[in-house]
Design a protein around this motif. Structure first.
Motif, mmCIF file in Angstrom:
data_model
loop_
_atom_site.group_PDB
_atom_site.id
_atom_site.type_symbol
_atom_site.label_atom_id
_atom_site.label_comp_id
_atom_site.label_asym_id
_atom_site.label_seq_id
_atom_site.Cartn_x
_atom_site.Cartn_y
_atom_site.Cartn_z
ATOM 1 N N ASP A 92 35.315 92.338 10.260
ATOM 2 C CA ASP A 92 34.039 92.760 9.690
ATOM 3 C C ASP A 92 33.703 94.169 10.173
ATOM 4 O O ASP A 92 32.716 94.393 10.877
ATOM 5 C CB ASP A 92 32.948 91.767 10.109
ATOM 6 C CG ASP A 92 31.613 92.038 9.423
ATOM 7 O OD1 ASP A 92 31.620 92.700 8.369
ATOM 8 O OD2 ASP A 92 30.582 91.593 9.949
ATOM 9 N N TYR B 55 39.855 87.924 10.405
ATOM 10 C CA TYR B 55 38.489 88.359 10.097
ATOM 11 C C TYR B 55 38.253 89.728 10.711
ATOM 12 O O TYR B 55 38.393 89.912 11.911
ATOM 13 C CB TYR B 55 37.487 87.349 10.650
ATOM 14 C CG TYR B 55 36.044 87.690 10.344
ATOM 15 C CD1 TYR B 55 35.557 87.579 9.052
ATOM 16 C CD2 TYR B 55 35.182 88.119 11.351
ATOM 17 C CE1 TYR B 55 34.235 87.888 8.760
ATOM 18 C CE2 TYR B 55 33.869 88.429 11.068
ATOM 19 C CZ TYR B 55 33.390 88.305 9.776
ATOM 20 O OH TYR B 55 32.090 88.623 9.491
ATOM 21 N N SER C 291 35.673 87.712 2.002
ATOM 22 C CA SER C 291 34.348 87.090 2.113
ATOM 23 C C SER C 291 34.008 86.295 0.858
ATOM 24 O O SER C 291 33.483 85.177 0.938
ATOM 25 C CB SER C 291 33.280 88.165 2.350
ATOM 26 O OG SER C 291 33.466 88.793 3.598
ATOM 27 N N TYR D 130 38.582 93.169 2.272
ATOM 28 C CA TYR D 130 37.613 92.506 3.148
ATOM 29 C C TYR D 130 36.502 91.841 2.342
ATOM 30 O O TYR D 130 36.061 90.730 2.657
ATOM 31 C CB TYR D 130 37.023 93.523 4.134
ATOM 32 C CG TYR D 130 38.073 94.234 4.955
ATOM 33 C CD1 TYR D 130 38.729 93.590 5.998
ATOM 34 C CD2 TYR D 130 38.433 95.546 4.668
ATOM 35 C CE1 TYR D 130 39.711 94.240 6.736
ATOM 36 C CE2 TYR D 130 39.410 96.202 5.402
ATOM 37 C CZ TYR D 130 40.049 95.545 6.430
ATOM 38 O OH TYR D 130 41.015 96.169 7.149
ATOM 39 N N SER E 75 45.167 85.585 5.889
ATOM 40 C CA SER E 75 43.720 85.500 6.067
ATOM 41 C C SER E 75 43.287 84.161 6.629
ATOM 42 O O SER E 75 42.368 84.087 7.438
ATOM 43 C CB SER E 75 43.025 85.757 4.722
ATOM 44 O OG SER E 75 41.628 85.625 4.840
ATOM 45 N N ASN F 289 34.739 84.040 11.191
ATOM 46 C CA ASN F 289 34.043 84.101 9.913
ATOM 47 C C ASN F 289 32.688 84.771 10.087
ATOM 48 O O ASN F 289 32.241 85.045 11.213
ATOM 49 C CB ASN F 289 33.874 82.696 9.322
ATOM 50 C CG ASN F 289 33.269 81.724 10.325
ATOM 51 O OD1 ASN F 289 32.193 81.953 10.867
ATOM 52 N ND2 ASN F 289 33.974 80.628 10.590
ATOM 53 N N SER G 9 43.146 84.932 13.749
ATOM 54 C CA SER G 9 42.031 85.267 12.861
ATOM 55 C C SER G 9 42.243 86.639 12.248
ATOM 56 O O SER G 9 42.413 87.627 12.961
ATOM 57 C CB SER G 9 40.703 85.248 13.629
ATOM 58 O OG SER G 9 39.666 85.765 12.816
#
Length: 365
Positions: A205, A203, A152, A148, A87, A54, A201
């Motif tokens: 970024d 995630y 978030s 993405y 996700s 995260n 995961s």
């Protein structure tokens, strides 16, 4: 032996550590390594290269690097075969989402419109659907965001992007979005990136350069956490970096079934004891490491009830402060059992169980 290991780590330049939970810590290693060498180092001395789950973890690691004025450090995300990921880390039934898109360099994400599921470039702006853990309610957000950005948003305001585990949930998602005139994101990602420790995961970024995402390019198969843009940047195969981010996770899922006392003895002999869950951050680490295990039903943790006074304590004698009891009420005498277990499903709620029951268990240390 311990002194030798300590000297080795000091020579390797272990600069800083940080932790979101007492069950997991991050370590910044100042030593020039390529990605494979960094992976070997982390596995030999800690648990593995860092897996990011995260934004909070990403930002904490950026701060850890900022304190040392380093711009880039290896993390565990690397290119491999294409696969589907939810996700929130749920297991994906691949056959339920076929035909899959043709593998390509750029990741693709699933969007739904009425009865149709389509695969789109994850940077397209679309509506999206979030869900809230506990109630299971889903919410169609009528704002255009990339997948993405939607991830978030859902994590900050709800729980995550919606995942679909069965046909009933799929129909519910369709019904919630039945009046939408455009397709909307769900939490399904299809890409060729995995984490070194096998962490489930999704995630990603990815660094933003100007108005666009800096996407993985062909031939760039490993990643660094990039200080300048505070995100994940892909790099080529042959280079080295001055820093590496290792993680140490102090959780061990044990695949044997034992009574509570037997589980306690096993954990004391082989680790530091049965698992204690003292904060929400501890529980989050447990969710991360438990996704993808074959455990079902409750598992033993280090909770027990005083037969004399009726209060619940951890095996180290500390009273239970923060708690996560099923129904939000702790079991009370005279009807309660005296040993505590945790469900291995949504919510990870605690319950009292017969101490002689044979259950899987989790050790820490």
């Amino acid at each position: 032996m311990e002194m030798t290991s300590l000297l080795f780590l000091l020579c390797a330049g272990v600069c800083c550590t940080a932790a979101l939970s007492r069950l997991k810590q991050f370590n910044l290693i100042e030593r020039r390594l390529n990605w494979t060498e960094a992976q070997d180092f982390c596995r030999e001395n800690y648990t593995d290269l860092v897996t990011l789950y995260n934004r909070e973890e990403s930002e904490q690691l950026v701060q850890l690097k900022l304190s040392n004025s380093r711009s880039k450090a290896w993390i565990g995300l690397h290119r491999t075969e294409h696969s589907l990921k939810w996700s929130n880390g749920d297991t994906v039934n691949d056959t339920a989402w076929s035909p899959l898109p043709s593998p390509c360099t750029e990741p693709t994400c699933a969007a739904i419109l009425k009865d149709n599921t389509t695969w789109k470039n994850c940077t397209e702006p679309k509506y999206f659907m979030c869900y809230r853990e506990g109630s299971g309610d889903s919410f169609l957000i009528e704002q255009n965001m990339t997948w993405y950005e939607a991830q978030s948003y859902c994590r900050e305001n709800y729980t995550d992007l919606i995942s679909i585990r069965n046909e009933g949930q799929k129909e519910e998602v369709k019904n919630k979005g039945m009046y939408s005139t455009s397709s909307y994101w769900i939490g399904l990602l299809y890409d060729d990136w995995e984490w070194s420790d096998g962490g489930r995961s999704a995630y990603r970024d990815w660094v933003v350069l100007g108005p666009t995402f800096y996407y993985p390019r062909e031939g760039e198969n490993h990643t660094v956490l990039y200080q300048t843009s505070k995100g994940i940047l892909t790099v080529g195969n042959g280079g080295s970096e001055d820093c590496t981010l290792c993680s140490e996770v102090l959780i061990h899922n044990i695949g044997e079934r034992k009574s509570w006392e037997q589980a306690l003895d096993y954990c004391k002999k082989n680790y530091h004891g049965l698992l204690r869950i003292e904060t929400e951050e501890d529980l989050e680490v447990i969710k991360q490491t438990s996704n993808g295990t074959d455990f079902t039903g409750p598992v033993w943790v280090g909770l027990r009830q005083s037969r004399l006074f009726g209060f619940w304590v951890w095996t180290n004698g500390l009273p239970v402060g923060w708690s996560n009891w099923e129904g939000d009420r702790q079991p009370e005498q005279p009807l309660s059992n005296h040993c505590g277990a945790m469900a291995m499903e949504e919510g990870y709620k605690w319950s009292d169980q017969d101490c002689l029951s044979k259950l899987h268990f989790i050790c820490e240390g």
